[in-house]
Design a protein around this motif. Structure first.
Motif, short mmCIF file in Angstrom:
data_model
loop_
_atom_site.label_atom_id
_atom_site.label_comp_id
_atom_site.label_asym_id
_atom_site.label_seq_id
_atom_site.Cartn_x
_atom_site.Cartn_y
_atom_site.Cartn_z
N ILE A 50 27.92 -84.11 53.01
CA ILE A 50 26.88 -83.33 52.33
C ILE A 50 25.67 -83.23 53.25
CG2 ILE A 50 25.42 -83.12 50.27
CD1 ILE A 50 28.34 -83.03 49.48
N PHE A 51 25.31 -82.00 53.58
CA PHE A 51 24.15 -81.77 54.43
C PHE A 51 22.85 -82.01 53.65
CE2 PHE A 51 27.31 -79.07 56.70
CZ PHE A 51 27.23 -79.70 57.93
N PRO A 52 21.72 -82.23 54.34
CA PRO A 52 20.44 -82.47 53.65
C PRO A 52 20.07 -81.40 52.64
CG PRO A 52 20.22 -82.97 55.98
CD PRO A 52 21.57 -82.33 55.82
N ASP A 53 20.52 -80.15 52.85
CA ASP A 53 20.17 -79.07 51.91
C ASP A 53 21.15 -79.00 50.73
OD1 ASP A 53 22.41 -78.07 53.15
OD2 ASP A 53 21.51 -76.18 53.79
N GLY A 54 22.12 -79.93 50.69
CA GLY A 54 23.06 -79.97 49.57
C GLY A 54 24.39 -79.29 49.81
N GLU A 55 24.53 -78.60 50.94
CA GLU A 55 25.80 -77.93 51.25
C GLU A 55 26.91 -78.95 51.51
OE1 GLU A 55 25.62 -75.18 54.49
OE2 GLU A 55 24.16 -73.89 53.51
N SER A 56 28.13 -78.59 51.11
CA SER A 56 29.29 -79.46 51.35
C SER A 56 30.10 -78.95 52.53
CB SER A 56 30.22 -79.47 50.12
OG SER A 56 29.54 -79.93 48.99
N LYS A 57 30.42 -79.85 53.46
CA LYS A 57 31.34 -79.52 54.55
C LYS A 57 32.61 -80.32 54.30
CE LYS A 57 31.98 -79.75 59.58
NZ LYS A 57 32.49 -78.40 59.77
N ILE A 58 33.72 -79.63 54.06
CA ILE A 58 34.98 -80.29 53.68
C ILE A 58 36.03 -80.14 54.77
CG2 ILE A 58 36.72 -80.49 51.86
CD1 ILE A 58 34.68 -78.65 50.20
N THR A 59 36.64 -81.26 55.12
CA THR A 59 37.75 -81.25 56.07
C THR A 59 38.95 -81.90 55.40
OG1 THR A 59 36.14 -81.56 57.85
CG2 THR A 59 38.46 -81.88 58.43
#
Length: 291
Positions: A34-43
């Motif tokens: 989870i990035f500081p701005d709330g975005e999710s990066k999923i692998t």
């Protein structure tokens, strides 16, 4: 070649592992950042089946984060699999299934389009709050019940002249089914909820529960307002112990502590939402629903 894979999101990791074992599938884990701005990066880590994938993730709080994650996982699975069965053990937004007040958006209608657009072939929910919500899906969809799993747990307890209680008339059918499977009686209380303030009042005047152990049955507990009101009322009627049985224990705003304080002996929920009370496993019931 992998014939079946289970892709489990972070919100349903333990349940996903159990399900993969039950259906003898290859487990694909989701590594989420989870990035500081709330975005999710999923692998996704693991081999995705070309034939059929099962994507499993509950959409409890943070609801929108878990929702975007499951949609992303479905989309990725669809790039490889010809069929993507989507299991949403706890379906967020299910209370927004119709327009109660003018101008309200029926969010379940929006979700139906999103899941289809992402690539889901089928939707499986566990004790969805309202079956009306599933009618908006144009892909195959079904709701399965966790009642048999909860009943199995309560049958092992030594209860004193037990009685099933629904905190409201809306849950009467659920209480009736629970009682039938337990082989005991049930009652349903009457309540009033103010649509604007959300405040709940018990309308029922009197019930005969003296000295009996009660099982308060509900599909979900959010803030616990209905359960607390029902417990206070039932305690005044001189009942014995009160247990709470629910499928989804959200328990927001310190609800567990408040419910216990009101006089409840134990809260028993399923692992559709992981937590301290989620001691009943529904992986077998989900496995049986996947054809």
């Amino acid at each position: 070649m992998t014939k079946l894979s289970v892709i489990c999101g972070k919100a349903s990791e333990d349940l996903g592992k159990k399900l993969a074992r039950k259906v003898k599938a290859n487990l694909v884990r989701a590594d989420v950042r989870i990035f500081p701005d709330g975005e999710s990066k999923i692998t996704l880590d693991g081999e995705i089946s070309k034939k059929k994938s099962i994507v499993i993730q509950s959409t409890y709080p943070p609801v929108d984060t878990n929702l975007i994650q499951i949609l992303s996982m479905i989309s990725k699975a669809k790039e490889t699999s010809s069929e993507v069965v989507t299991v949403i053990p706890y379906m967020g937004y299910a209370r927004q299934d119709r327009e109660f007040l003018p101008g309200e958006i029926v969010t379940m209608k929006v979700l139906a389009k999103l899941f289809k657009g992402a690539g889901a072939s089928e939707i499986i929910a566990v004790d969805i709050h309202s079956l009306i919500g599933l009618k908006y899906f144009t892909i195959k969809s079904k709701n399965i019940s966790a009642i048999p799993d909860l009943v199995k747990f309560f049958k092992k307890l030594s209860l004193k002249n037990p009685l099933i209680v629904s905190p409201d008339q809306g849950g009467k059918g659920r209480a009736k089914e629970f009682a039938k499977k337990m082989g005991i009686e049930y009652i349903a209380l009457e309540k009033n909820r103010d649509r604007k303030t959300g405040k709940v009042k018990i309308k029922t005047k009197k019930v005969d529960v003296v000295g009996r152990d009660l099982i308060l049955v509900d599909d979900m507990i959010s803030t616990g307002g209905s359960i607390i009101n029902a417990t206070k009322f039932l305690k005044k009627e001189k009942c014995n112990k009160i247990f709470v049985a629910c499928t989804h224990a959200l328990l927001m705003n310190n609800a567990e502590k408040k419910i216990k304080k009101s006089g409840v002996t134990k809260i028993v929920s399923t692992n559709t939402i992981p937590g301290k009370t989620s001691i009943v496993d529904v992986s077998d019931t989900i496995a049986k629903a996947i054809v």
